[in-house]
Design an enzyme around this catalytic site. Sequence first.
Site, short mmCIF file in Angstrom:
data_model
loop_
_atom_site.label_atom_id
_atom_site.label_comp_id
_atom_site.label_asym_id
_atom_site.label_seq_id
_atom_site.Cartn_x
_atom_site.Cartn_y
_atom_site.Cartn_z
N HIS A 1 44.97 31.72 42.58
CA HIS A 1 44.02 31.72 43.70
C HIS A 1 44.23 30.48 44.54
O HIS A 1 44.96 29.57 44.15
CB HIS A 1 42.57 31.90 43.24
CG HIS A 1 41.96 30.71 42.55
ND1 HIS A 1 42.33 30.31 41.29
CD2 HIS A 1 41.00 29.85 42.95
CE1 HIS A 1 41.60 29.25 40.95
NE2 HIS A 1 40.79 28.93 41.94
N GLU B 1 39.07 31.80 50.33
CA GLU B 1 39.88 31.79 49.12
C GLU B 1 40.48 33.18 48.90
O GLU B 1 39.89 34.19 49.27
CB GLU B 1 39.05 31.35 47.91
CG GLU B 1 38.78 29.86 47.89
CD GLU B 1 38.42 29.32 46.50
OE1 GLU B 1 38.54 30.04 45.50
OE2 GLU B 1 38.01 28.14 46.44
N HIS C 1 42.81 27.19 47.06
CA HIS C 1 41.72 26.21 47.22
C HIS C 1 41.86 25.56 48.60
O HIS C 1 42.98 25.27 49.02
CB HIS C 1 41.84 25.11 46.17
CG HIS C 1 41.05 25.37 44.93
ND1 HIS C 1 40.80 24.40 44.01
CD2 HIS C 1 40.46 26.50 44.47
CE1 HIS C 1 40.09 24.92 43.01
NE2 HIS C 1 39.88 26.19 43.26
N ASP D 1 36.55 27.72 37.49
CA ASP D 1 37.94 28.04 37.13
C ASP D 1 38.17 27.80 35.64
O ASP D 1 38.73 28.63 34.94
CB ASP D 1 38.93 27.18 37.92
CG ASP D 1 38.90 27.49 39.41
OD1 ASP D 1 38.55 28.63 39.77
OD2 ASP D 1 39.23 26.59 40.21
ZN LIG Z 1 39.21 27.65 42.03
#
Ligand SMILES: [Zn+2]
Length: 166
Positions: free
Chosen positions: A104, A40, A106, A117
């Site tokens: 971000h 990530e 995934h 999150d």
């Molecule tokens: Zn996330």
Amino acid sequence: MIHINKKYVYILPNNKTLFIRSEAIEKMLKYRQNKLRSLEAGGILIGRILIENGHYIIDDVSEPMPTDKRSRYRFSRKPEGHQEYFNTIWERENGCCFYLGEWHTHPEYVPTPSSVDRKDWNRLVRLKFENDILFFVIVGIKEIKVWYGDLNEREIIELKRRDFVG
Ligand SMILES: [Zn+2]
């Protein structure tokens, strides 16, 4: 033949729009988790609010920094590096840019926020910023999804993407 323009424009509940510039999209797409070993990634969203009509633009994003914690299913951003990057842009733009939220990646085709999150976002919409809206972007393997957080209402809503046909 119908040609769908791949512009990243999202509609807010008040009918204003968020436009993500292709430079910012390309930077985020570099970290798309399309390989089994990709970790990530994430950073901050930097942009502007157009005074004339109140629309939002994300011009740029910061990229993962060495102190960030990165794993296959978790990204934890640290302030180091991201703050300095923001300051550089802020000086270059003579103070005409804002921190507009977080992005971000995934490792899933169509991203959905995890409970972590949600917790992070809920914490952020309870803080004080120059503007009263923040955006949260998750870059999946096939789709980029955007949520918006209203700091007055303290609610987080998924935004719909507008497709241009023409
Ligand atoms: Zn996330």
